[in-house]
Design a protein around this motif. Structure first.
Motif, PDB file in Angstrom:
ATOM      1  N   ARG A  40       0.821  -1.208   0.000  1.00 50.71           N
ATOM      2  CA  ARG A  40       0.000   0.000   0.000  1.00 50.71           C
ATOM      3  C   ARG A  40       0.859   1.263   0.000  1.00 50.71           C
ATOM      4  N   SER A  41       1.891   1.283   0.831  1.00 52.50           N
ATOM      5  CA  SER A  41       2.709   2.505   0.881  1.00 52.50           C
ATOM      6  C   SER A  41       3.530   2.664  -0.398  1.00 52.50           C
ATOM      7  N   GLY A  42       3.941   1.540  -1.000  1.00 53.16           N
ATOM      8  CA  GLY A  42       4.660   1.620  -2.274  1.00 53.16           C
ATOM      9  C   GLY A  42       3.780   2.180  -3.381  1.00 53.16           C
ATOM     10  N   LEU A  43       2.546   1.681  -3.436  1.00 53.21           N
ATOM     11  CA  LEU A  43       1.610   2.154  -4.464  1.00 53.21           C
ATOM     12  C   LEU A  43       1.279   3.632  -4.263  1.00 53.21           C
ATOM     13  N   LEU A  44       1.067   3.999  -3.009  1.00 58.49           N
ATOM     14  CA  LEU A  44       0.769   5.408  -2.694  1.00 58.49           C
ATOM     15  C   LEU A  44       1.863   6.335  -3.201  1.00 58.49           C
ATOM     16  N   ALA A  45       3.116   5.945  -2.932  1.00 55.97           N
ATOM     17  CA  ALA A  45       4.236   6.798  -3.331  1.00 55.97           C
ATOM     18  C   ALA A  45       4.340   6.876  -4.855  1.00 55.97           C
ATOM     19  N   GLU A  46       4.149   5.736  -5.526  1.00 52.12           N
ATOM     20  CA  GLU A  46       4.257   5.726  -6.991  1.00 52.12           C
ATOM     21  C   GLU A  46       3.181   6.572  -7.644  1.00 52.12           C
ATOM     22  N   GLN A  47       2.020   6.663  -6.996  1.00 51.15           N
ATOM     23  CA  GLN A  47       0.913   7.437  -7.554  1.00 51.15           C
ATOM     24  C   GLN A  47       0.857   8.832  -6.945  1.00 51.15           C
ATOM     25  N   ARG A  48       1.847   9.175  -6.130  1.00 56.60           N
ATOM     26  CA  ARG A  48       1.906  10.494  -5.476  1.00 56.60           C
ATOM     27  C   ARG A  48       0.658  10.770  -4.644  1.00 56.60           C
ATOM     28  N   GLY A  49       0.077   9.669  -4.116  1.00 58.26           N
ATOM     29  CA  GLY A  49      -1.067   9.832  -3.223  1.00 58.26           C
ATOM     30  C   GLY A  49      -2.401  10.046  -3.924  1.00 58.26           C
ATOM     31  N   LEU A  50      -2.409   9.896  -5.256  1.00 57.23           N
ATOM     32  CA  LEU A  50      -3.631  10.175  -6.027  1.00 57.23           C
ATOM     33  C   LEU A  50      -4.242   8.891  -6.580  1.00 57.23           C
ATOM     34  N   CYS A  51      -5.552   8.909  -6.783  1.00 54.24           N
ATOM     35  CA  CYS A  51      -6.239   7.793  -7.428  1.00 54.24           C
ATOM     36  C   CYS A  51      -5.628   7.565  -8.809  1.00 54.24           C
ATOM     37  N   VAL A  52      -5.355   6.306  -9.126  1.00 55.06           N
ATOM     38  CA  VAL A  52      -4.692   5.981 -10.387  1.00 55.06           C
ATOM     39  C   VAL A  52      -5.535   6.372 -11.600  1.00 55.06           C
ATOM     40  N   TYR A  53      -6.837   6.482 -11.414  1.00 58.77           N
ATOM     41  CA  TYR A  53      -7.713   6.789 -12.542  1.00 58.77           C
ATOM     42  C   TYR A  53      -8.087   8.267 -12.605  1.00 58.77           C
ATOM     43  N   CYS A  54      -8.749   8.778 -11.573  1.00 61.01           N
ATOM     44  CA  CYS A  54      -9.275  10.143 -11.670  1.00 61.01           C
ATOM     45  C   CYS A  54      -8.285  11.193 -11.158  1.00 61.01           C
ATOM     46  N   GLY A  55      -7.305  10.797 -10.350  1.00 60.82           N
ATOM     47  CA  GLY A  55      -6.329  11.756  -9.856  1.00 60.82           C
ATOM     48  C   GLY A  55      -6.774  12.534  -8.636  1.00 60.82           C
ATOM     49  N   ARG A  56      -7.880  12.094  -8.007  1.00 65.59           N
ATOM     50  CA  ARG A  56      -8.246  12.727  -6.738  1.00 65.59           C
ATOM     51  C   ARG A  56      -7.304  12.230  -5.647  1.00 65.59           C
ATOM     52  N   ARG A  57      -7.077  13.095  -4.675  1.00 68.30           N
ATOM     53  CA  ARG A  57      -6.225  12.728  -3.552  1.00 68.30           C
ATOM     54  C   ARG A  57      -6.916  11.640  -2.733  1.00 68.30           C
ATOM     55  N   LEU A  58      -6.179  10.598  -2.398  1.00 69.60           N
ATOM     56  CA  LEU A  58      -6.722   9.532  -1.564  1.00 69.60           C
ATOM     57  C   LEU A  58      -6.671   9.959  -0.106  1.00 69.60           C
ATOM     58  N   ASP A  59      -7.704   9.584   0.630  1.00 70.58           N
ATOM     59  CA  ASP A  59      -7.755   9.903   2.057  1.00 70.58           C
ATOM     60  C   ASP A  59      -6.931   8.857   2.804  1.00 70.58           C
ATOM     61  N   LEU A  60      -5.695   9.232   3.103  1.00 69.65           N
ATOM     62  CA  LEU A  60      -4.734   8.245   3.589  1.00 69.65           C
ATOM     63  C   LEU A  60      -5.164   7.584   4.888  1.00 69.65           C
ATOM     64  N   ALA A  61      -5.991   8.279   5.664  1.00 67.05           N
ATOM     65  CA  ALA A  61      -6.420   7.727   6.951  1.00 67.05           C
ATOM     66  C   ALA A  61      -7.553   6.721   6.787  1.00 67.05           C
ATOM     67  N   ARG A  62      -8.107   6.600   5.577  1.00 65.02           N
ATOM     68  CA  ARG A  62      -9.302   5.763   5.400  1.00 65.02           C
ATOM     69  C   ARG A  62      -9.097   4.689   4.333  1.00 65.02           C
ATOM     70  N   ALA A  63      -7.958   3.975   4.471  1.00 69.08           N
ATOM     71  CA  ALA A  63      -7.668   2.868   3.556  1.00 69.08           C
ATOM     72  C   ALA A  63      -8.745   1.805   3.664  1.00 69.08           C
ATOM     73  N   GLY A  64      -9.126   1.227   2.536  1.00 67.04           N
ATOM     74  CA  GLY A  64     -10.116   0.155   2.536  1.00 67.04           C
ATOM     75  C   GLY A  64     -11.536   0.656   2.666  1.00 67.04           C
ATOM     76  N   GLU A  65     -11.681   1.946   2.925  1.00 74.14           N
ATOM     77  CA  GLU A  65     -13.013   2.528   3.079  1.00 74.14           C
ATOM     78  C   GLU A  65     -13.274   3.498   1.933  1.00 74.14           C
ATOM     79  N   THR A  66     -12.373   4.473   1.779  1.00 78.39           N
ATOM     80  CA  THR A  66     -12.535   5.417   0.672  1.00 78.39           C
ATOM     81  C   THR A  66     -11.571   5.124  -0.469  1.00 78.39           C
TER      82      THR A  66
END
Ligand SMILES: [Zn+2]
Length: 207
Positions: A40-66
């Motif tokens: 998860r942390s590797g993927l986050l860093a590679e995507q700069r914290g953004l959704c791979v598709y739409c580019g919205r910022r992922l809510d890092l505190a809510r993995a598996g939920e958002t």
């Protein structure tokens, strides 16, 4: 499409995969929290914290939920790729920030995949397959690009909420209210919402 700057398989995942033998075969979800966290942390860093598709910022505190680990080639049809790092990304969903079911990206893509007509999530090539109007609307860069049209349709990248967000961002860039430093700080690990779009608009590349 935001995409990812994909790196090699991380070491703990590699060691876990190498345990495969007659008594045990790797399967998803990972049965090791160490491996799961590393992935998860590797993927986050590679995507700069953004959704791979739409580019919205992922809510890092809510993995598996958002947001969730996304199998680009879906597990149902590509079982051998279910633990292959190159097939794993992070996507927004299953719920949006208001707790409602996500209407875009991995959550609506589900088991869809077209081996012949898709856009691989490699940044920056994937972003360049699309163009974004000042209104925030998305179109293929080349009108008859069936792969790009497929991604827009099956991931709902033309959802009104995304169009509005993107239009707002581009308006603030063109109006001078925001500039690229609002979307990426050189010392930061994570970009802000739609940074790939902003950088494309400015003729630049997101690190
Ligand atoms: Zn998304």
């Amino acid at each position: 499409m935001k995409g990812s700057r994909k790196g090699p398989t991380p070491p703990k995942l590699l060691a876990w995969l190498n345990k495969a033998g007659p008594d045990w075969q790797p399967d998803y979800p990972f049965d090791s929290s160490e491996v799961r966290d590393e992935v998860r942390s590797g993927l986050l860093a590679e995507q700069r914290g953004l959704c791979v598709y739409c580019g919205r910022r992922l809510d890092l505190a809510r993995a598996g939920e958002t947001y969730h680990v996304e199998h680009f080639r879906p597990r149902r049809h590509y079982k051998p790729l279910s633990t292959t790092y190159a097939n794993l990304f992070l996507s927004c969903g299953q719920k949006d920030e208001h707790g409602k079911p996500s209407k875009t990206c991995g959550a609506v893509k589900a088991d869809w995949f077209d081996e012949d007509q898709h856009v691989a999530p490699d940044y920056p090539q994937c972003t360049h397959r699309f163009r974004f109007m000042l209104s925030g609307k998305i179109e293929p860069q080349v009108a008859d690009d069936v792969g790009a049209l497929n991604m827009i349709k099956n991931l709902r990248l033309d959802h009104p909420e995304l169009n509005k967000d993107r239009g707002d961002v581009l308006m603030m860039i063109d109006g001078g209210d925001l500039d690229e430093t609002d979307f990426w700080e050189p010392e930061g690990r994570f970009a802000q919402n739609y940074a790939h779009l902003v950088f494309q608009h400015l003729g630049k590349l997101l690190p």
